[in-house]
Design a protein around this motif. Structure first.
Motif, PDB file in Angstrom:
ATOM      1  N   ALA A  44       0.791  -1.058   0.049  1.00 47.52           N
ATOM      2  CA  ALA A  44      -0.006  -0.037   0.085  1.00 47.52           C
ATOM      3  C   ALA A  44       0.796   1.104   0.180  1.00 47.52           C
ATOM      4  O   ALA A  44       0.563   2.294  -0.844  1.00 47.52           O
ATOM      5  CB  ALA A  44      -0.966  -0.105   1.140  1.00 47.52           C
ATOM      6  N   GLU A  48       0.955   4.215  -2.855  1.00 48.71           N
ATOM      7  CA  GLU A  48       0.508   5.622  -2.877  1.00 48.71           C
ATOM      8  C   GLU A  48       1.751   6.477  -2.956  1.00 48.71           C
ATOM      9  O   GLU A  48       1.373   7.334  -3.967  1.00 48.71           O
ATOM     10  CB  GLU A  48       0.331   5.750  -1.285  1.00 48.71           C
ATOM     11  CG  GLU A  48      -0.043   7.190  -1.010  1.00 48.71           C
ATOM     12  CD  GLU A  48      -0.532   7.527   0.608  1.00 48.71           C
ATOM     13  OE1 GLU A  48      -0.288   8.639   0.914  1.00 48.71           O
ATOM     14  OE2 GLU A  48      -1.284   6.588   0.953  1.00 48.71           O
ATOM     15  N   GLY A  51       1.814   6.512  -6.985  1.00 56.80           N
ATOM     16  CA  GLY A  51       0.611   6.845  -7.744  1.00 56.80           C
ATOM     17  C   GLY A  51       0.037   5.491  -8.512  1.00 56.80           C
ATOM     18  O   GLY A  51      -0.624   5.660  -9.766  1.00 56.80           O
ATOM     19  N   LEU A  85      -6.874  -2.560  -1.147  1.00 61.32           N
ATOM     20  CA  LEU A  85      -6.383  -1.529  -1.850  1.00 61.32           C
ATOM     21  C   LEU A  85      -7.214  -0.748  -2.708  1.00 61.32           C
ATOM     22  O   LEU A  85      -7.121   0.732  -2.975  1.00 61.32           O
ATOM     23  CB  LEU A  85      -5.196  -1.852  -2.809  1.00 61.32           C
ATOM     24  CG  LEU A  85      -3.784  -2.427  -1.948  1.00 61.32           C
ATOM     25  CD1 LEU A  85      -2.815  -2.893  -2.833  1.00 61.32           C
ATOM     26  CD2 LEU A  85      -3.511  -1.494  -1.000  1.00 61.32           C
TER      27      LEU A  85
END
Length: 150
Positions: A44, A48, A51, A85
């Protein structure tokens, strides 16, 4: 579109990332598996940070093209990861990618003891590159129209 590639294993998860144009895959890191929560947290954080909009996970078909018990494990992990996710996860044939990665490292002169540290992420990049190469042009460049062609 940024896509993350995963080579899922019992002890490690190799991770690769494609460039923003979706042309090339680069080996990124290896997640040492500890627990479901930690594994998902590590992935995760990468999603992030870069992107990422999609994940491609290696699907370990047997050499004869049939599914084995490892396929079940990968699908179970992929379903749980997708739910956690909230981004799509695509399974992609990974047949012989780890063997190919090991051969590349051996030809490159990487010492056998050091190969373990990088073989999974290299296998992930091979899986991801295979997926990228198979994408139709329209999917790589959704905004490109016929008027852009010479």
């Amino acid at each position: 579109m940024r896509i993350l590639g995963l080579d899922y294993g019992e002890k490690r998860i190799g991770v690769a990332l494609c460039d923003e144009l979706g042309w090339t895959a680069q080996a990124l890191t290896t997640v040492i598996r500890k627990s479901w929560r930690r594994d998902v947290g590590s992935i995760a954080a990468l999603v992030e940070a870069y992107g990422v909009e999609k994940i491609v996970i290696g699907y370990p078909l047997r050499l004869d093209g049939t599914e084995g018990i490892q396929c079940e494990k990968v699908l179970r992990f992929a379903r749980r990861l997708e739910a956690a996710l909230g981004i799509p996860i695509v399974s992609w044939d990974e047949t012989l990618t780890t063997k190919e990665a090991e051969e590349i490292l051996a030809r490159s002169g990487v010492h056998p003891k050091k190969r373990r540290a990088v073989v999974d992420r290299l296998a992930a990049s091979l899986i991801l590159q295979s997926y990228l190469d198979a994408l139709p042009k329209e999917e790589k460049f959704p905004d490109a129209g016929a008027e852009d062609c010479p």
